[in-house]
Write a protein that holds these residues in place. Structure first.
Motif, short mmCIF file in Angstrom:
data_model
loop_
_atom_site.label_atom_id
_atom_site.label_comp_id
_atom_site.label_asym_id
_atom_site.label_seq_id
_atom_site.Cartn_x
_atom_site.Cartn_y
_atom_site.Cartn_z
N THR A 126 -5.88 -0.06 -6.97
CA THR A 126 -6.86 -0.67 -7.86
C THR A 126 -7.18 -2.07 -7.36
N VAL A 127 -8.24 -2.64 -7.88
CA VAL A 127 -8.57 -4.04 -7.62
C VAL A 127 -8.48 -4.78 -8.94
N THR A 128 -7.73 -5.83 -8.95
CA THR A 128 -7.52 -6.57 -10.19
C THR A 128 -7.54 -8.06 -9.92
N THR A 129 -7.40 -8.84 -10.96
CA THR A 129 -7.40 -10.29 -10.84
C THR A 129 -6.10 -10.86 -11.38
N ALA A 130 -5.79 -12.04 -10.92
CA ALA A 130 -4.59 -12.73 -11.41
C ALA A 130 -4.84 -14.22 -11.34
N SER A 131 -4.33 -14.92 -12.33
CA SER A 131 -4.45 -16.38 -12.35
C SER A 131 -3.22 -16.96 -11.67
N ILE A 132 -3.44 -17.53 -10.50
CA ILE A 132 -2.35 -18.10 -9.71
C ILE A 132 -2.55 -19.60 -9.62
N LYS A 133 -1.61 -20.33 -10.19
CA LYS A 133 -1.66 -21.79 -10.17
C LYS A 133 -3.01 -22.32 -10.68
N GLY A 134 -3.47 -21.68 -11.73
CA GLY A 134 -4.70 -22.14 -12.38
C GLY A 134 -5.98 -21.65 -11.74
N LYS A 135 -5.87 -20.87 -10.65
CA LYS A 135 -7.06 -20.36 -9.98
C LYS A 135 -7.06 -18.84 -10.03
N GLU A 136 -8.24 -18.28 -10.19
CA GLU A 136 -8.37 -16.84 -10.27
C GLU A 136 -8.45 -16.24 -8.87
N HIS A 137 -7.62 -15.22 -8.65
CA HIS A 137 -7.59 -14.52 -7.36
C HIS A 137 -7.90 -13.05 -7.58
N ASN A 138 -8.51 -12.45 -6.56
CA ASN A 138 -8.76 -11.01 -6.57
C ASN A 138 -7.78 -10.33 -5.64
N PHE A 139 -7.16 -9.24 -6.12
CA PHE A 139 -6.17 -8.52 -5.32
C PHE A 139 -6.52 -7.04 -5.25
N LEU A 140 -6.33 -6.48 -4.04
CA LEU A 140 -6.37 -5.03 -3.87
C LEU A 140 -4.92 -4.55 -3.94
N ILE A 141 -4.57 -3.76 -4.97
CA ILE A 141 -3.19 -3.31 -5.20
C ILE A 141 -3.05 -1.85 -4.75
N VAL A 142 -2.02 -1.60 -3.91
CA VAL A 142 -1.69 -0.23 -3.48
C VAL A 142 -0.25 0.04 -3.89
N GLY A 143 -0.04 1.12 -4.66
CA GLY A 143 1.31 1.45 -5.14
C GLY A 143 1.85 2.72 -4.50
N GLN A 144 3.20 2.73 -4.22
CA GLN A 144 3.88 3.91 -3.65
C GLN A 144 5.21 4.09 -4.39
N LYS A 145 5.38 5.25 -5.10
CA LYS A 145 6.63 5.52 -5.81
C LYS A 145 7.71 5.97 -4.83
N PHE A 146 9.00 5.69 -5.20
CA PHE A 146 10.12 6.26 -4.46
C PHE A 146 10.27 7.72 -4.87
N ARG A 147 11.18 8.44 -4.17
CA ARG A 147 11.28 9.88 -4.34
C ARG A 147 11.56 10.28 -5.79
N LYS A 148 12.45 9.56 -6.43
CA LYS A 148 12.79 9.92 -7.81
C LYS A 148 11.69 9.52 -8.79
N GLY A 149 10.81 8.63 -8.38
CA GLY A 149 9.70 8.25 -9.25
C GLY A 149 10.05 7.22 -10.29
N ASP A 150 11.29 6.66 -10.24
CA ASP A 150 11.65 5.66 -11.24
C ASP A 150 11.48 4.24 -10.72
N GLU A 151 11.11 4.11 -9.46
CA GLU A 151 10.82 2.82 -8.87
C GLU A 151 9.61 2.97 -7.94
N ALA A 152 8.95 1.83 -7.68
CA ALA A 152 7.78 1.86 -6.81
C ALA A 152 7.65 0.53 -6.10
N VAL A 153 7.04 0.58 -4.96
CA VAL A 153 6.72 -0.64 -4.25
C VAL A 153 5.20 -0.84 -4.35
N LEU A 154 4.79 -2.06 -4.68
CA LEU A 154 3.37 -2.39 -4.81
C LEU A 154 3.02 -3.47 -3.79
#
Length: 669
Positions: A126-154
């Motif tokens: 997804t593409v989302t925004t975040a306020s970092i140190k008072g400034k708005e940033h745009n991020f492209l987020i890519v997520g990958q779950k581990f095998r069990k599906g209870d954790e993920a790396v973003l």
């Protein structure tokens, strides 16, 4: 004993067996312990390897210039890499175990993480925004779950600058697409890589037709090889070329453009493209040419009018004295015939000066409300005789037609001159069309024709399908004495006369002509409401004299002497003055016995108009008759003399002066 020994031996054996069993048990226990320690050692080695692997993985993640985080299904951070730690401005230990929204992430990001763990899919972005140190940033987020599906790396890629650049490029592309200037981009060999819609609209060529072609596709042939060589040497050498180009559209029409061609360089300074920005000035150039032509015609008109005015004074003396001389000679006298030739020649010269005055818009008009249809219809027979049988004459008259306030004789002269001009352009015969119609000129028409103004007009159009004219000839057709005819075939005043008459009627004239395709003259006369006035019949009775006293103000001595002598011979008493100031002095001394003031319009010290005002202030009822080679109020206002002012045009016949004087004296004030 034997039995006891046997029991003893058996005991020893049993003890031995028992010892062995205990030893075996101890060995087994020891082996078990060895296996246990061995397993622990192996596990310890695996843990060390895992720790080493984790360390290496962390080092890799910390080296990646993107944001990386480990998040559990409870939506809490398990860890982050150094880049994200630096972005957030806090160490990984403070982030681990915290909810994903604690660092001020956009609610959209938190919702994405929650939905991601609820998905059956192991990947999402997804593409989302975040306020970092008072400034708005745009991020492209890519997520990958581990095998069990209870954790993920973003993994989050900061695309703020990329988005800004894309928006800038989009704005630039929009500007290029919507620009009114024509834009061409070529490679370093001159092949076209891009043109904008303005180029397509102006030239008529589509992008598909020109991409990959050389700009010479629009070359007009109006510039020589040296011109283009200088242009190419400038831009290929890294310079910017500015200049004026005449190019050709797809349909063959010529366009004039102000052009700037600039080199485009890459980051190393190498020229990779050329971009040309071209501003279409075709209309501007045409309007400027029209303005220059109008200014030139005005200057020529001023000169022609001045010459004609001065010459009329001389002709007045020649005509007057000749007429007076003839009156005292027997018609059989040879001197009478000589004087008649002088008179005829002077009258021809007077006709020429009248044409010059018409061109300069300084002759006096007798205005009435005219119906152009009637004027043209009454001229048809005469026009047919003038143009000859090999030319077909067609009249297209709009009905109803609005009236124009005009001098009938002058309008007839315009029609006649244009018809004769058309006849001469069709030596082998052809077609002459005279058309009338009502037109209303609006703002859009005026924008592309500098000579035009808004309003209601009656259009008189005269067209032929003859030889036509070149642009160079069109530029000069209204100039006095300019002609394309052979010597002796014309004076060159025909169209000059037309131009002057139209302008004095506050009208407009335009011409369309192409060589081999004929010519059309369009004359626009201001429309008026009302019916036509009847023509005034001429009085053929002998000119009467009188006994009244006339104040004469005339700066031209020979004309002053002639007029004084002639009026005196016809019974009048004349008080003559050489200028306005002297005339005012004579008036102040004799105003009680003065019956009429005959005033030249243009005089030194005090002109006729100003003198009239001084006289009227003291004696309002005194009749005033003006005379002049032209009327200066015509020059100032571009219109005719107001009706309350009586004027006789120089050069005039002496009998005409007598009639005019009686008209003014006998008309009730």
């Amino acid at each position: 004993m034997h039995d006891a020994q046997a029991e003893k031996d058996q005991g020893v054996v049993d003890d031995s067996i028992k010892g062995k069993e205990e030893l075996i048990a101890e060995l087994q226990e020891l082996r078990s312990q060895v296996e246990k320690y061995k397993h622990l050692e192996e596990r310890l080695g695996v843990d060390e390897q895992l720790q080493d692997t984790r360390g290496r993985l962390q080092a890799v993640m910390d080296a990646i210039p993107v944001c990386v985080s480990w998040i559990a299904s409870d939506l809490k951070y398990r860890g982050i890499n150094k880049y994200l730690s630096d972005v957030l401005g806090m160490p990984s230990e403070q982030v681990s175990g915290k909810a994903v929204g604690f660092v001020g992430s956009d609610p959209q990001f938190c919702q994405f993480v929650e939905d991601f763990f609820a998905m059956s899919s192991y990947k999402a972005s997804t593409v989302t925004t975040a306020s970092i140190k008072g400034k708005e940033h745009n991020f492209l987020i890519v997520g990958q779950k581990f095998r069990k599906g209870d954790e993920a790396v973003l993994v989050g890629l900061d695309v703020t600058e990329l988005n800004r650049s894309e928006k800038a490029r989009a704005r630039l592309a929009t500007a290029l697409e919507q620009a009114t200037e024509s834009i061409i981009v070529t490679d370093t060999n001159g092949k076209i890589e891009f043109v904008n819609p303005a180029f397509e609209r102006i030239t008529g060529y589509s992008r598909e037709e020109v991409i990959g072609k050389n700009p010479r596709i629009i070359k007009s042939g109006k510039h020589d090889t040296a011109f283009y060589r200088e242009m190419w040497e400038t831009i290929s050498g890294g310079g910017v070329w500015n200049g004026h180009l005449i190019n050709k559209c797809k349909d063959g029409a010529l366009i004039e453009e102000d052009v700037t061609i600039s080199p485009v360089r890459d980051s190393s300074g190498q020229i990779i493209n050329f971009v040309a920005v071209k501003h279409d000035v075709t209309q501007k150039v045409a309007l400027e040419a029209q303005l220059r032509q109008a200014q030139k015609m005005e200057a020529v008109g001023q000169l022609a009018g001045g010459v004609a005015h001065d010459f009329n004074n001389l002709l007045q003396a020649i005509l007057g004295y000749t007429q007076m001389s003839l009156a005292g000679l027997d018609k059989k006298d040879r001197r009478a015939r000589h004087m008649e030739q002088v008179l005829k020649t002077a009258e021809r010269a007077a006709d020429l000066t009248q044409q010059l005055l018409a061109f300069s818009r300084r002759q006096v008009l007798q205005l009435t409300d005219l119906n152009l249809n009637q004027v043209v219809e009454e001229m048809i027979r005469m026009l047919e005789r003038v143009i000859g049988e090999d030319i077909e004459l067609q009249l297209i008259a709009a009905s109803p037609i609005l009236n124009v306030n005009a001098d009938r004789g002058m309008i007839e002269q315009v029609i006649m001159n244009l018809a004769v001009n058309a006849r001469d352009a069709m030596p082998s015969g052809g077609q002459l069309i005279i058309e009338t119609r009502n037109v209303e000129i609006d703002e859009n028409f005026c924008k592309i024709r500098s000579w035009a103004r808004e309003g209601k007009f009656v259009l008189l159009s005269v067209s032929d399908n003859g030889l036509g004219m070149s642009p160079d000839v069109i530029e000069r057709i209204y100039e006095p004495f300019f002609t394309t005819k052979d010597v002796g075939d014309g004076t060159g005043l025909g169209l000059s006369l037309v131009y002057g008459i139209v302008k004095q009627h506050d009208g407009m004239i335009d011409v369309y002509s192409h060589q081999g395709k004929g010519t059309t003259f369009n004359i626009y006369l201001p429309a008026v409401e009302g019916s036509s006035s009847p023509a005034v019949e001429e009085d053929n009775e002998p000119a009467p004299g009188g006994t009244e006293t006339i104040l004469l103000a005339e700066d031209e001595e020979v004309v002053r002497d002639l007029t004084t002598e002639f009026l005196t011979e016809n019974g009048y008493t004349v008080l003559a003055a050489k200028d306005g100031e002297e005339a005012l002095h004579l008036f102040n001394e004799n105003h009680e016995r003065i019956d009429l003031a005959l005033l030249d319009v243009v005089m030194p010290k005090l002109g006729g108009r100003a003198l009239s005002h001084r006289i009227k202030a003291k004696q309002p009822e005194l009749p005033v008759l003006f005379c002049s080679g032209y009327s200066p109020n015509v020059v100032r206002s571009g219109s005719t003399v107001k009706e309350e002012f009586k004027l006789i045009q120089k050069p005039y016949e002496l009998d005409a002066l007598l009639w005019k004087i009686r008209e003014v004296l006998d008309t009730p004030a």
